[in-house]
Design a protein around this motif. Sequence first.
Motif, PDB file in Angstrom:
ATOM      1  N   LEU A 107      58.830  12.099 -38.020  1.00  0.00           N
ATOM      2  CA  LEU A 107      60.032  12.782 -37.561  1.00  0.00           C
ATOM      3  C   LEU A 107      60.245  12.640 -36.055  1.00  0.00           C
ATOM      4  O   LEU A 107      61.129  13.271 -35.484  1.00  0.00           O
ATOM      5  N   GLY A 108      59.411  11.804 -35.426  1.00  0.00           N
ATOM      6  CA  GLY A 108      59.584  11.533 -34.017  1.00  0.00           C
ATOM      7  C   GLY A 108      59.047  12.615 -33.096  1.00  0.00           C
ATOM      8  O   GLY A 108      59.530  12.769 -31.969  1.00  0.00           O
ATOM      9  N   ARG A 109      58.043  13.364 -33.567  1.00  0.00           N
ATOM     10  CA  ARG A 109      57.454  14.414 -32.751  1.00  0.00           C
ATOM     11  C   ARG A 109      55.982  14.105 -32.475  1.00  0.00           C
ATOM     12  O   ARG A 109      55.221  13.809 -33.401  1.00  0.00           O
ATOM     13  N   PRO A 110      55.558  14.179 -31.194  1.00  0.00           N
ATOM     14  CA  PRO A 110      54.148  13.960 -30.875  1.00  0.00           C
ATOM     15  C   PRO A 110      53.311  15.155 -31.332  1.00  0.00           C
ATOM     16  O   PRO A 110      53.846  16.180 -31.764  1.00  0.00           O
ATOM     17  N   VAL A 111      51.990  15.010 -31.208  1.00  0.00           N
ATOM     18  CA  VAL A 111      51.077  16.040 -31.710  1.00  0.00           C
ATOM     19  C   VAL A 111      49.983  16.314 -30.687  1.00  0.00           C
ATOM     20  O   VAL A 111      49.407  15.387 -30.116  1.00  0.00           O
ATOM     21  N   VAL A 112      49.692  17.592 -30.489  1.00  0.00           N
ATOM     22  CA  VAL A 112      48.479  18.018 -29.786  1.00  0.00           C
ATOM     23  C   VAL A 112      47.404  18.208 -30.853  1.00  0.00           C
ATOM     24  O   VAL A 112      47.572  19.021 -31.765  1.00  0.00           O
ATOM     25  N   GLY A 113      46.331  17.432 -30.768  1.00  0.00           N
ATOM     26  CA  GLY A 113      45.325  17.448 -31.823  1.00  0.00           C
ATOM     27  C   GLY A 113      43.918  17.613 -31.288  1.00  0.00           C
ATOM     28  O   GLY A 113      43.595  17.156 -30.183  1.00  0.00           O
ATOM     29  N   ALA A 114      43.071  18.248 -32.084  1.00  0.00           N
ATOM     30  CA  ALA A 114      41.660  18.396 -31.730  1.00  0.00           C
ATOM     31  C   ALA A 114      40.964  17.047 -31.838  1.00  0.00           C
ATOM     32  O   ALA A 114      41.226  16.270 -32.769  1.00  0.00           O
ATOM     33  N   ALA A 115      40.072  16.780 -30.924  1.00  0.00           N
ATOM     34  CA  ALA A 115      39.343  15.505 -30.908  1.00  0.00           C
ATOM     35  C   ALA A 115      38.169  15.596 -31.872  1.00  0.00           C
ATOM     36  O   ALA A 115      37.005  15.701 -31.476  1.00  0.00           O
ATOM     37  N   ILE A 116      38.477  15.552 -33.163  1.00  0.00           N
ATOM     38  CA  ILE A 116      37.460  15.685 -34.187  1.00  0.00           C
ATOM     39  C   ILE A 116      37.894  14.891 -35.418  1.00  0.00           C
ATOM     40  O   ILE A 116      39.085  14.749 -35.702  1.00  0.00           O
ATOM     41  N   GLY A 117      36.916  14.342 -36.148  1.00  0.00           N
ATOM     42  CA  GLY A 117      37.219  13.611 -37.373  1.00  0.00           C
ATOM     43  C   GLY A 117      38.122  12.422 -37.126  1.00  0.00           C
ATOM     44  O   GLY A 117      37.962  11.674 -36.157  1.00  0.00           O
ATOM     45  N   GLY A 118      39.109  12.243 -38.004  1.00  0.00           N
ATOM     46  CA  GLY A 118      40.021  11.111 -37.903  1.00  0.00           C
ATOM     47  C   GLY A 118      41.208  11.335 -36.978  1.00  0.00           C
ATOM     48  O   GLY A 118      42.025  10.426 -36.805  1.00  0.00           O
ATOM     49  N   ILE A 119      41.317  12.519 -36.364  1.00  0.00           N
ATOM     50  CA  ILE A 119      42.482  12.818 -35.531  1.00  0.00           C
ATOM     51  C   ILE A 119      42.633  11.849 -34.358  1.00  0.00           C
ATOM     52  O   ILE A 119      43.747  11.382 -34.079  1.00  0.00           O
ATOM     53  N   PRO A 120      41.542  11.487 -33.642  1.00  0.00           N
ATOM     54  CA  PRO A 120      41.713  10.553 -32.518  1.00  0.00           C
ATOM     55  C   PRO A 120      42.180   9.153 -32.924  1.00  0.00           C
ATOM     56  O   PRO A 120      42.571   8.373 -32.062  1.00  0.00           O
TER      57      PRO A 120
END
Length: 463
Positions: free
Chosen positions: A383-396
């Motif tokens: 949808l064209g929105r960035p994400v603030v994500g935890a640096a854990i698992g597959g998120i990075p």
Amino acid sequence: MPISLHLLHLAPSCVSCTRLAHRPGFRLANVSSAGHKEPAASHALYLHPREPSNMRIIQVNKYHFLKGGAERYYLDLSALQKDRGLQVQHLVMQHPRNLELTPEDQTVSEVDYRGALSPWQKLQHGFKVIYNPETARAATRLAQGPRPAVAHLHNIYHQLSPSLVHVFAKSGIPMVQTLHDYKLICPGYLLMTQGAVCERCKTKHYFHAFRHRCILGSGPASLVGSVEGYVHEWWKTYSLIDRFLCPSRFMLEKVAEFGVPRHKLIHLPYLLPVEQYEPANFPPDPACVYVGRLSREKGLPTLFRAMSLLPPSCKLTLRVLGEGPIEEELRTFARKQCPDRIEFLGYQSGTALHDAIRRAAFAVLPSEWYENYPFGILEPFALGRPVVGAAIGGIPELVVNGETGRLFESGNPYALAEALEWMTSPQADPERMGRNARAFVTETCDPQRHLAQLDEIYAGLHP
């Protein structure tokens, strides 16, 4: 059409993807010398699309309705395979929310392990977790259908049970399984115990699940999970599955670390029909959005604490979309600590969900368990929105600082507050990061490329 494999040099198709290609965990589609985009695959194999074959696909998942990310993938994949003219059959649990099934599909009786059960029913269901005879009979009926056939397994545990694995193996039907969680190596699914990451069962010491009450916080349920782990290790159940498809590279490396043979593991990111996600054409509100289950492993207490740490000069608000077991705890915290910053919008789906994500400047996923390849990131990206994500698992593998969002140390509310505040600063430019995010997911999760790779995987199981 004959199978054709090519090794190609990396040649991302846009400037933002070029930058992402140099970051750890990213694998982008390539472009051939003729300028035609080629799909990315595990082990540097790039596959030309195959014409639909006459292969029969048996899709197996306990739920046949949109319950979570696993079901989204299972349902989307099944629909796309049917659209291509493949014969697709289903083996699922009966449930009042199930989508339409056909007479060729097979169902087994509904089991609700969270419902009120008598001691006798609990004992019966405990045995069915390990081996469900009804599931085995349903799998036998499907195994008697036309060949060639392949069984594509998803979440089969507890309500269906791995009994079907032995039936398909005995019938000579090859199997692949998409790993949506860590149940293959962890009785409790999450590699998490009492709020912390846990890998105690790495040496197949499944008694830890009972010792720490890893399943529903229940001693009896955890005992069943421990016994289940030992029984299927003794029976070599999962060695009968030909290939395990890992949506994230983290998942692949983690299950390999636990002893699953590497030659059986294939990195295959989820598909996502991005054309169904229309990006916003209006300025967003000064808000971030969380979409998902309201549970402890998702890091919601850390997120709420971070919101309370934001300075008055930061006008960011949080919109919470979802339901779950810690909702009342979260509502109490919000009322006491930051009543004007947090809004609960409940469970949303379809157009309402997309609209809520589009109205926010960015999404946030503060997980504290080993996320796989979460749709809580893929859908905002689409949808064209960035994400603030935890640096854990597959998120990075998805969130890259300054390119598709912002990473922070998992479980650290101060680091999360800093990331949230940075996203509201002029140097963040969330609109640019949102365009990068959509470009990335369009390349990586392209349905036709995904189907072409699956065609090759299925075909490789038939000599």
